[in-house]
Motif scaffolding. Sequence first.
Motif, short mmCIF file in Angstrom:
data_model
loop_
_atom_site.label_atom_id
_atom_site.label_comp_id
_atom_site.label_asym_id
_atom_site.label_seq_id
_atom_site.Cartn_x
_atom_site.Cartn_y
_atom_site.Cartn_z
N UNK A 156 64.08 58.47 41.65
CA UNK A 156 64.37 59.29 42.82
C UNK A 156 65.77 59.86 42.69
N UNK A 157 65.92 61.12 43.01
CA UNK A 157 67.22 61.76 42.96
C UNK A 157 67.65 62.17 44.37
N UNK A 158 68.93 62.41 44.53
CA UNK A 158 69.47 62.87 45.81
C UNK A 158 70.96 63.09 45.69
N UNK A 159 71.57 63.50 46.77
CA UNK A 159 73.02 63.73 46.80
C UNK A 159 73.65 62.86 47.88
N UNK A 160 74.76 62.22 47.53
CA UNK A 160 75.48 61.38 48.48
C UNK A 160 76.97 61.71 48.37
N UNK A 161 77.68 61.45 49.43
CA UNK A 161 79.11 61.75 49.45
C UNK A 161 79.91 60.64 48.76
N UNK A 162 81.13 60.97 48.43
CA UNK A 162 82.03 59.95 47.88
C UNK A 162 82.24 58.82 48.86
N UNK A 163 82.28 59.15 50.14
CA UNK A 163 82.44 58.11 51.18
C UNK A 163 81.24 57.16 51.17
N UNK A 224 80.04 65.88 47.45
CA UNK A 224 78.70 65.37 47.21
C UNK A 224 78.48 65.14 45.71
N UNK A 225 77.82 64.03 45.39
CA UNK A 225 77.53 63.67 44.00
C UNK A 225 76.02 63.48 43.84
N UNK A 226 75.48 63.96 42.73
CA UNK A 226 74.05 63.80 42.47
C UNK A 226 73.80 62.44 41.81
N UNK A 227 72.75 61.77 42.25
CA UNK A 227 72.46 60.41 41.83
C UNK A 227 70.98 60.27 41.51
N UNK A 228 70.67 59.53 40.45
CA UNK A 228 69.29 59.11 40.15
C UNK A 228 69.22 57.60 40.23
N UNK A 229 68.23 57.11 40.94
CA UNK A 229 67.98 55.67 41.03
C UNK A 229 66.47 55.49 41.07
N UNK A 230 66.02 54.35 41.53
CA UNK A 230 64.58 54.08 41.61
C UNK A 230 64.12 54.08 43.05
#
Length: 294
Positions: A156-163, A224-230
């Motif tokens: 699953x991918x998405x964008x989250x802030x540095x905070x 915002x940073x793009x992230x991939x996780x499960x």
Amino acid sequence: MLQRVDVHLSSDTHERTYVPIEQSGSWVVEPGAFGSFLGRLDLWLEEGRVVDRRWELVELTASRFPEDPEMARHVEAALTAHDQALSAQVGHTDVTLARYAVVENPLDNMLADAIRAAGGTEIGLSNGFRFGTPLLSEPVREADLWNLFPVTNKLKTGKVSGRQLRAFWEQELENVFAKNPEHRFGGWLPRPSGMTLRFRADAPKGQRLLALEVAGEPVVDSRLYSVTACERDGDAPDMLCRIPGALEPRVLDLDAHEAVRRFLARAPRLSDTLEGRAVGEDLPAVLRTQQVSR
């Protein structure tokens, strides 16, 4: 009325307790993991009370405990139907990749790199699993994928802030190193790719992070940073590896196994050394237990 627990047979953290952990006269013991140890507990009772006790952690070496032929036949019969699929080669490693460390280890570095590459994001995150046999310097088989990542959840991918990233790591550090054992859960530290962190394990909750970087640059709270996780069963649509409120969440049509297959197909240069992705400044370079001496 029971006044005291004499011995608590624990297991979930997979600790190798050569010497019992004692608290208020009660013992806590664990026999390690991976079928590599056998715990022997002897208790002496008089009139219903334990008057003496002894604990021994027995290492199950092949030379000391040879394979039982009858049991080997049962195992072989159970696996025969899956032999062809599980023996298929999916890649190769020239180094031994093992998972025997709480904070960072080479095997999970590879897994996190594969997850990040599959998602095409700045950051990859993998769960802090505490089990799985090492990948030796040899072909990597389909069966190895189940040992290193035993679930087939989609990525699953998405964008989250540095905070949000800071809040995530502070909570994960609390999960692993909480001074109150009742507040520990979730296994070892999650494994990052594309991101590094420095922390103090003994600091108070919410104050452990010393530095957090993405691609070598300090994390900016508002960015915002793009992230991939499960994807995790039962999670809200905007939850990303226990980070709530992710923007643009998207479930990919592949799981971590396929991510590793694709990653190894590119014949990457794998490393069996630590890279400093996660560093506890008050911890040893290689930490093999959550029971850190205070």
